[in-house]
Design a protein around this motif. Structure first.
Motif, short mmCIF file in Angstrom:
data_model
loop_
_atom_site.label_atom_id
_atom_site.label_comp_id
_atom_site.label_asym_id
_atom_site.label_seq_id
_atom_site.Cartn_x
_atom_site.Cartn_y
_atom_site.Cartn_z
N ARG A 245 0.84 -1.22 0.00
CA ARG A 245 0.00 0.00 0.00
C ARG A 245 0.87 1.26 0.00
O ARG A 245 0.54 2.24 -0.67
N ARG A 246 1.96 1.22 0.71
CA ARG A 246 2.86 2.38 0.73
C ARG A 246 3.46 2.60 -0.66
O ARG A 246 3.58 3.74 -1.13
N THR A 247 3.84 1.51 -1.32
CA THR A 247 4.39 1.61 -2.67
C THR A 247 3.35 2.15 -3.63
O THR A 247 3.66 2.99 -4.49
N GLU A 248 2.12 1.69 -3.51
CA GLU A 248 1.04 2.18 -4.37
C GLU A 248 0.82 3.67 -4.17
O GLU A 248 0.58 4.41 -5.14
N SER A 249 0.92 4.13 -2.94
CA SER A 249 0.73 5.55 -2.66
C SER A 249 1.87 6.39 -3.22
O SER A 249 1.64 7.49 -3.73
N ASP A 250 3.09 5.86 -3.16
CA ASP A 250 4.25 6.63 -3.61
C ASP A 250 4.40 6.63 -5.13
O ASP A 250 4.93 7.60 -5.70
N PHE A 251 3.94 5.54 -5.79
CA PHE A 251 4.11 5.43 -7.24
C PHE A 251 2.80 5.03 -7.90
O PHE A 251 2.66 3.91 -8.43
N PRO A 252 1.81 5.90 -7.87
CA PRO A 252 0.48 5.53 -8.39
C PRO A 252 0.46 5.24 -9.89
O PRO A 252 -0.38 4.49 -10.37
N GLU A 255 1.92 1.52 -9.86
CA GLU A 255 1.55 0.58 -8.81
C GLU A 255 0.07 0.62 -8.44
O GLU A 255 -0.34 -0.09 -7.52
N LYS A 256 -0.72 1.42 -9.14
CA LYS A 256 -2.14 1.54 -8.80
C LYS A 256 -2.84 0.18 -8.90
O LYS A 256 -2.81 -0.47 -9.95
N GLY A 257 -3.44 -0.25 -7.80
CA GLY A 257 -4.18 -1.50 -7.79
C GLY A 257 -3.35 -2.73 -7.49
O GLY A 257 -3.90 -3.81 -7.25
N TRP A 258 -2.03 -2.60 -7.50
CA TRP A 258 -1.17 -3.75 -7.23
C TRP A 258 -1.03 -3.99 -5.73
O TRP A 258 -0.96 -3.04 -4.95
N GLY A 259 -0.99 -5.23 -5.33
CA GLY A 259 -0.78 -5.60 -3.94
C GLY A 259 0.33 -6.64 -3.83
O GLY A 259 1.06 -6.90 -4.79
N ALA A 260 0.44 -7.26 -2.67
CA ALA A 260 1.46 -8.29 -2.47
C ALA A 260 0.94 -9.30 -1.45
O ALA A 260 0.11 -8.97 -0.59
N THR A 261 1.41 -10.51 -1.57
CA THR A 261 1.01 -11.56 -0.64
C THR A 261 2.20 -12.44 -0.34
O THR A 261 3.24 -12.38 -1.03
N VAL A 262 2.06 -13.27 0.68
CA VAL A 262 3.16 -14.14 1.11
C VAL A 262 2.59 -15.53 1.38
O VAL A 262 1.49 -15.68 1.92
N ARG A 263 3.33 -16.54 0.96
CA ARG A 263 2.98 -17.94 1.20
C ARG A 263 4.25 -18.69 1.62
O ARG A 263 5.36 -18.28 1.30
#
Length: 814
Positions: A245-252, A255-263
């Motif tokens: 979310r921080r990356t999306e805010s800094d580089f709209p 990065e708009k709409g992109w997220g990340a997950t972990v498995r």
């Protein structure tokens, strides 16, 4: 224990006394166990194998979540700038490593250069996974810096096949992409991660351009890490979501709409490979087959228990307890199940060999070990014990509940099975038929969906086309005119080969999932990056459309004057014109494509419209496509396409000679026909559909045999009753109708139950399988009719026999 041994001996005597009964029961269970063992070997190979290294369950994989609704949208790769930012800014992850698993390199050598699948990894990659090389060492700190990065680690397979298992290879030099690399290690044969099959590893070097803002569009890295002590997976998920979310805010813009997950690493490998759903469906199907087989054997044991009522009554009258009777019946069922399990394991050996041969479609599938390991053996033991209980428990309980006085007084004349016995047999038959219908409808949907996918019109003509991949390295082909000269020279030589009708070069082969680019249409409002229209981008030579067999609908294709310095022109497909230029003439429109690392080209004029080509051979959708002229944007990576007048494979050797004469160190990748390319893309859907249909047919046959056996036994027990009916005036046709009514009634009930169970299958499959269409209502008519016909035939045979019985024989029947 002494009584248990006696029960075993008694059961063995009974089995020797009735060899036909024993053979049918054991073979039925062996078939059910064999199909379960075969499919479970796939489950064991794909889902139960531990990834390499120590404690792989504590390794996590970080991936991106795409804003678009696409297949596996939460397993996208991560850009290099995000890797660097998240590596340094988190408070949950320990050491973090990055890997680009999808690179290729050319290895020079005799008899000819070779294209290899490579992975570029950060130096701590192997240490993070806690794996050690079989020979030499892994990467050291600083070897990911330019000038120090010419080191390579070989896979065990490459070391064996290309270097003859030469232990002195460590310290020697190999030539990759025209540059010398020092071999520093060889990984052990056990170092394999499902879905990732690199033949060698090189250091991941991140240049200043890879760390710029425009590099955020290049998402090519998987991130690996181990959590800090005391941190949980939920905390890691919350941390990475916050960073995204921080990356999306800094580089709209990017990065708009992109997220990340972990498995965890095991979970990611299984999810990314994409076979969990198919294997779950297969295990469910073979489970149903085993249930039908057990129902058959249970019906046979129940029938025999009825025939042995008087024997059991005598044993009880002599002092045998009900528990002893139950135990004896269970021991007999256990022996049947163990023999069936042993036979099933032998059949499974052939089944596993067949599955392994069918799943050699591509490197990722063939690299997974499929064998009868201890997981499979233990599974067979477990289902054999379960089969013993399912087959013999109900007959055993029925046998122990006999009324001794009534049975001993009954001389057997005219005795038929009791109402409860008849009800139980009816339940077994209807259950088998309902499961068979459910399986046939489900497998029919999958088979039809895969068939339609395999036989859909891709929009081009793949027959008689030979393909070969080429990557022009930057060491020799840095200038655009060098790349143009190479392509023109090779195409001209190939065109003069005997049997060649047309030849072309293309950045991507048709229906192989090319990359997309965003674009702007002149005269339309410019949108933000994530809302911009996009299209699949092909760079092709002038004769591409004739070579591929793609029809020109309007305008013209490329010509010799569409070269560098001339006004830029493009062609678009029908879907592009419909989606972005509806109700407008596309010819003459100007578009601008965003290609490269954030750079933009000049305006391109649309000069032609061609037919739609499927974006990917395993999908049914049509996407907008745009075609650029190779002479105006000569890319370094492309494929040669040759249309031959007959079998194109005979042109492979002449093509290699032509390329070798032009550049001896330039290898060809994947020289194969276009139909072979399409087959190579498939991930086993056709195999699973065919196997599932085979299991469904097996279920239908077992159901038919079970129906026949139980109806025939019922008729045999009712011969005295039939004789009385005939003596009182019943005709043969009346007897046939009576027996047919009994069998078809059970079949109809089973069909109704199975029909109800199968109704939700289209919605379930839509949610489980991406890209397949499950809409075939005729199956809900055809399959019930088929099963009813099979059940009626299985009933008609004993009904016909009953109608022809001799009256005096029937009246004397005991």
């Amino acid at each position: 224990m002494n009584g248990f041994v006696q029960d075993i001996r008694y059961a063995l005597r009974q089995m020797r006394k009735n060899p036909g009964f024993t053979a049918v029961a054991v073979l039925t269970l062996a078939l059910g166990v064999a199909v379960n063992a075969t499919i479970f070997s796939l489950v064991s190979g794909f889902l139960l194998q531990r990834p390499p290294g120590q404690d792989p369950e504590h390794v996590v994989v970080i991936s991106s979540i795409s804003p678009e609704d696409v297949f596996h949208r939460d397993a996208f790769r991560v850009s290099a700038p995000n890797y660097l930012a998240w590596r340094d800014a988190n408070h949950v992850f320990g050491e973090m490593s990055a890997a680009d698993q999808d690179r290729s390199v050319s290895l020079a050598g005799n008899p000819q250069p070779e294209v290899l699948h490579a992975a570029a990894v950060s130096p701590n990659y192997f240490d993070l996974l806690k794996v050690s090389p079989g020979l030499g060492r892994t990467f050291a700190s600083g070897e990911d810096q330019a000038g120090h990065d010419h080191v390579v680690i070989l896979s065990h397979e490459l070391w064996e096949h290309r270097f003859g298992s030469d232990r002195s290879i460590v310290g020697h030099t190999v030539r990759l992409n025209r540059e010398n690399y020092d071999v520093i290690g060889v990984m052990p044969a056990s170092f394999r991660m499902m879905g990732f099959t690199p033949q060698l590893w090189v250091p991941l070097v991140l240049s200043p351009s890879d760390q710029s803002a425009v590099a955020r569009r290049d998402r090519s890295l998987l991130l690996f890490s181990r959590l800090q002590p005391g941190k949980t997976l939920d905390q890691a998920q919350a941390e990475i979501a916050t960073l995204a979310r921080r990356t999306e805010s800094d580089f709209p813009e990017t990065e708009k709409g992109w997220g990340a997950t972990v498995r965890t690493l095991p979970d990611f490998l299984i999810y990314d490979f994409g076979l969990r759903t198919a294997l779950a469906v297969m295990m469910t199907a073979v489970g149903f087959v085993l249930l039908i087989a057990c129902a058959n054997v249970a019906g046979m044991l129940l029938a025999r228990a009825v025939a042995r009522k008087k024997e059991v009554s005598v044993r009880i009258s002599l002092g045998a307890t009900s528990m002893r009777i139950v135990r004896q019946a269970l021991v007999e069922g256990l022996l049947f199940a163990l023999l069936g399990g042993g036979g099933g394991l032998l059949f499974a050996v052939w089944g596993v060999r067949f599955a392994r041969a069918q799943l050699s479609l591509n490197e990722a599938l063939s690299a997974v070990p499929i064998r009868l390991d201890w997981n499979v053996v233990l599974f067979v033991m477990a289902i054999s014990l379960a089969s013993a209980v399912m087959c013999s428990l109900v007959p055993a309980l029925r046998a122990s509940a006999i009324d001794v006085n009534t049975t001993l007084k009954d001389e057997g004349r005219g005795a038929s099975a009791g109402r409860s016995q008849s009800r139980l047999r009816a339940v077994l038959v209807t259950g088998e038929i309902s499961l068979a219908l459910f399986l046939l409808v489900g497998s029919g949907m999958l088979v039809l969906a895969v068939f339609l996918l395999e036989h859909q019109n891709l929009g081009f003509q793949p027959e008689n086309i030979l393909t070969a991949g080429i990557r022009l390295d930057g060491a020799r082909y840095t200038q655009a005119d060098q790349r143009v000269s190479f392509v023109q020279d090779v195409l001209t030589r190939v065109q003069h080969l005997p049997g060649v009708n047309a030849v072309a070069a293309a950045s991507d082969l048709p229906s192989t999932g090319p990359d997309s680019v965003t674009l702007r249409i002149q005269g339309q409002t410019e949108l933000t990056l994530n809302r911009k229209p996009s299209a699949l981008d092909f760079v092709v030579t002038a004769d591409y459309f004739r070579t591929a067999g793609i029809p020109l609908l309007r305008g013209r294709t490329f010509i010799a004057t569409d070269k560098a310095g001339a006004p830029h022109v493009v062609l678009v497909n029908q879907e592009f014109a419909h989606r972005y230029l509806a109700n407008q003439d596309p010819l003459g429109k100007q578009i601008r494509l965003d290609v490269g690392a954030g750079t933009t080209t000049e305006w391109n004029q649309i000069v032609g419209v061609v037919g739609n080509v499927k974006s990917y051979s395993e999908e049914t959708r049509d996407d907008p496509e745009v075609y650029e002229a190779f002479l105006q944007r000569p890319v370094s990576s492309f494929s040669i396409m040759i249309r031959a007048s007959s079998d194109p494979n005979g042109l492979a050797s002449p093509l290699r000679n032509i390329v070798s004469q032009r550049d001896a160190e330039l290898p060809l990748a994947r020289v194969m026909s276009m139909p072979a390319v399409i087959d190579h893309q498939r991930g086993g859907d056709a195999f699973f559909a065919r196997v599932l249909s085979a299991f469904s047919v097996l279920a239908l046959l077992l159901s038919a045999v079970g129906t026949y056996g139980l109806i025939a036994y019922s008729v045999n027990r009712r011969l005295h009753e039939i004789g009385i009916r005939m003596a009182l005036g019943a005709e043969s046709s009346d007897i046939r109708r009576l027996i047919l009514w009994e069998g078809t009634r059970m079949a109809a009930i089973g069909i109704v139950i199975g029909f109800i169970l199968a109704l939700p299958l289209p919605r379930i499959f839509d949610a489980m399988f991406y890209g397949l269409q499950f809409r075939e209502p005729r199956l809900y008519l055809f399959v019930p009719l088929l099963i009813f016909g099979v059940a009626a035939l299985a009933t008609y045979i004993p009904a016909r026999r009953a109608s022809r019985v001799d009256l005096m024989v029937a009246l004397r029947y005991e």
